[in-house]
Design a protein around this motif. Structure first.
Motif, PDB file in Angstrom:
ATOM      1  N   GLY A 185       0.725  -1.372   0.006  1.00  0.00           N
ATOM      2  CA  GLY A 185      -0.408  -0.229   0.007  1.00  0.00           C
ATOM      3  C   GLY A 185       0.373   1.287   0.282  1.00  0.00           C
ATOM      4  N   PRO A 186       0.475   2.005   1.055  1.00  0.00           N
ATOM      5  CA  PRO A 186       1.279   3.754   0.376  1.00  0.00           C
ATOM      6  C   PRO A 186       2.731   3.804   1.232  1.00  0.00           C
ATOM      7  CG  PRO A 186      -0.432   3.707   2.502  1.00  0.00           C
ATOM      8  CD  PRO A 186      -0.434   2.204   1.751  1.00  0.00           C
ATOM      9  N   GLU A 187       3.567   2.550   0.874  1.00  0.00           N
ATOM     10  CA  GLU A 187       4.844   2.511   1.135  1.00  0.00           C
ATOM     11  C   GLU A 187       5.838   3.624   0.232  1.00  0.00           C
ATOM     12  OE1 GLU A 187       6.414  -1.836   2.356  1.00  0.00           O
ATOM     13  OE2 GLU A 187       4.108  -1.806   1.237  1.00  0.00           O
ATOM     14  N   ASN A 188       7.192   3.756   1.120  1.00  0.00           N
ATOM     15  CA  ASN A 188       7.508   4.255   0.054  1.00  0.00           C
ATOM     16  C   ASN A 188       8.473   3.722  -0.781  1.00  0.00           C
ATOM     17  OD1 ASN A 188      10.075   6.061  -0.550  1.00  0.00           O
ATOM     18  ND2 ASN A 188      10.092   7.529   1.032  1.00  0.00           N
ATOM     19  N   VAL A 189       8.617   3.298  -1.952  1.00  0.00           N
ATOM     20  CA  VAL A 189       9.489   2.375  -2.325  1.00  0.00           C
ATOM     21  C   VAL A 189      10.911   2.151  -2.593  1.00  0.00           C
ATOM     22  CG1 VAL A 189       9.240   3.588  -4.970  1.00  0.00           C
ATOM     23  CG2 VAL A 189       8.656   1.728  -5.346  1.00  0.00           C
ATOM     24  N   SER A 190      11.202   3.367  -2.779  1.00  0.00           N
ATOM     25  CA  SER A 190      12.924   3.949  -2.041  1.00  0.00           C
ATOM     26  C   SER A 190      13.179   3.218  -1.098  1.00  0.00           C
ATOM     27  CB  SER A 190      13.157   5.614  -2.311  1.00  0.00           C
ATOM     28  OG  SER A 190      13.098   6.381  -3.444  1.00  0.00           O
ATOM     29  N   ARG A 191      12.481   3.108   0.303  1.00  0.00           N
ATOM     30  CA  ARG A 191      12.735   2.902   1.533  1.00  0.00           C
ATOM     31  C   ARG A 191      12.379   1.385   1.530  1.00  0.00           C
ATOM     32  NH1 ARG A 191      15.016   6.976   0.640  1.00  0.00           N
ATOM     33  NH2 ARG A 191      14.173   9.182   2.167  1.00  0.00           N
ATOM     34  N   ARG A 192      11.629   1.136   0.620  1.00  0.00           N
ATOM     35  CA  ARG A 192      11.849  -0.396   1.197  1.00  0.00           C
ATOM     36  C   ARG A 192      12.685  -1.805   0.669  1.00  0.00           C
ATOM     37  NH1 ARG A 192       9.150  -4.836   2.233  1.00  0.00           N
ATOM     38  NH2 ARG A 192       7.080  -5.651   1.197  1.00  0.00           N
ATOM     39  N   HIS A 193      12.439  -3.085   1.414  1.00  0.00           N
ATOM     40  CA  HIS A 193      13.709  -3.369   1.198  1.00  0.00           C
ATOM     41  C   HIS A 193      13.210  -5.167   1.260  1.00  0.00           C
ATOM     42  CE1 HIS A 193      17.006  -1.013   3.100  1.00  0.00           C
ATOM     43  NE2 HIS A 193      15.707  -0.684   4.163  1.00  0.00           N
ATOM     44  N   GLY A 194      13.496  -5.504   0.570  1.00  0.00           N
ATOM     45  CA  GLY A 194      12.839  -6.934   0.441  1.00  0.00           C
ATOM     46  C   GLY A 194      13.115  -8.141   1.415  1.00  0.00           C
ATOM     47  N   GLN A 195      12.189  -8.723   1.818  1.00  0.00           N
ATOM     48  CA  GLN A 195      12.626  -9.301   2.645  1.00  0.00           C
ATOM     49  C   GLN A 195      12.336 -11.377   1.849  1.00  0.00           C
ATOM     50  OE1 GLN A 195      10.895  -8.520   5.780  1.00  0.00           O
ATOM     51  NE2 GLN A 195      11.456  -6.553   5.851  1.00  0.00           N
ATOM     52  N   ALA A 196      12.908 -11.592   3.285  1.00  0.00           N
ATOM     53  CA  ALA A 196      13.613 -13.547   2.664  1.00  0.00           C
ATOM     54  C   ALA A 196      11.497 -13.883   2.653  1.00  0.00           C
ATOM     55  CB  ALA A 196      13.834 -14.170   3.753  1.00  0.00           C
ATOM     56  N   THR A 197      10.403 -13.446   2.939  1.00  0.00           N
ATOM     57  CA  THR A 197       9.294 -14.024   2.875  1.00  0.00           C
ATOM     58  C   THR A 197       8.824 -13.776   0.772  1.00  0.00           C
ATOM     59  OG1 THR A 197       8.080 -11.814   3.244  1.00  0.00           O
ATOM     60  CG2 THR A 197       8.177 -14.486   4.541  1.00  0.00           C
ATOM     61  N   GLU A 198       9.525 -12.585   1.038  1.00  0.00           N
ATOM     62  CA  GLU A 198       9.242 -11.907  -0.589  1.00  0.00           C
ATOM     63  C   GLU A 198       9.700 -12.831  -1.382  1.00  0.00           C
ATOM     64  OE1 GLU A 198       6.458 -10.259  -1.235  1.00  0.00           O
ATOM     65  OE2 GLU A 198       6.314  -8.954   1.175  1.00  0.00           O
ATOM     66  N   MET A 199      10.948 -13.376  -1.075  1.00  0.00           N
ATOM     67  CA  MET A 199      12.075 -14.932  -1.962  1.00  0.00           C
ATOM     68  C   MET A 199      11.565 -15.464  -2.404  1.00  0.00           C
ATOM     69  SD  MET A 199      15.829 -13.205  -0.546  1.00  0.00           S
ATOM     70  CE  MET A 199      16.030 -11.368   0.156  1.00  0.00           C
TER      71      MET A 199
END
Length: 148
Positions: free
Chosen positions: A30-44
Motif C-alpha cells: 500500500g502506501p509505502e515509500n518504494v525507495s525505502r522498502r527492503h526485500g524480505q526473505a518471505t518475498e524471495m
C-alpha cells in the motif's frame, strides 16, 4: 501463472488481465515509500516460484536486485522473458542531463519514475504486461505439450 509485482498498481493490472487465471503477489502492500522498502526473505520465496517479475524498471526500486539475488530464479532476471519492466515504451519526463550525484538530493538518473500516475501510461503498461503474460503462457504450453 505466478506473478510477483513490486507495487500494488501492477498487481491490480495483472489481476484484471488474468481474470482469475493468475496467482499475483505484490511485494509492496500500500502506501509505502518504494525507495525505502527492503526485500524480505518471505518475498524471495514468492519470487523464487514466479513466472513473471513485474517492476517499475529504471532506478525506482533500489532493493529489487537484492530481492532477485535472494530469490534465485533465473526465469525472472534481466534479459529473461519473466523480467517485465513496466517503463518500457513510456515517455519519461524530467530526465536529467549532465553530471548527477547525491549532492543534488533525490535525483533519478533516468527521469521521473512516477509514470504510473498517468492514465495513458497505464494503457501502455497494460500492453507490456499482456505481451509478457502471453509469451509466458505460450512458453508454458509449449513445454507441457511436448511428448517424451
Amino acid at each position: 501463472m505466478k506473478i510477483v509485482t513490486t507495487a500494488p498498481d501492477y498487481a491490480d493490472i495483472a489481476k484484471q488481465i488474468g481474470d482469475g487465471h493468475v496467482d499475483v503477489h505484490s511485494v509492496m502492500k500500500g502506501p509505502e515509500n518504494v525507495s525505502r522498502r527492503h526485500g524480505q526473505a518471505t518475498e524471495m520465496v514468492y519470487l523464487n516460484k514466479a513466472d513473471l517479475f513485474v517492476h517499475s524498471g529504471l532506478d525506482t526500486e533500489p532493493w529489487r536486485d537484492n530481492l532477485l539475488r535472494g530469490a534465485r530464479n533465473p526465469r525472472v532476471n534481466l534479459g529473461q522473458p519473466g523480467w517485465v519492466d513496466m517503463s518500457n515504451g513510456i515517455e519519461l519526463k524530467e530526465v536529467p542531463t549532465g553530471k548527477i550525484d547525491r549532492s543534488q538530493g533525490d535525483v533519478h538518473g533516468y527521469g521521473n519514475p512516477h509514470f504510473t500516475l498517468n492514465p495513458q501510461a497505464a494503457q501502455r503498461m497494460a500492453v507490456t504486461l499482456v505481451k509478457a503474460m502471453s509469451a509466458a503462457d505460450q512458453a508454458t504450453r509449449s513445454s507441457t505439450s511436448r511428448t517424451p
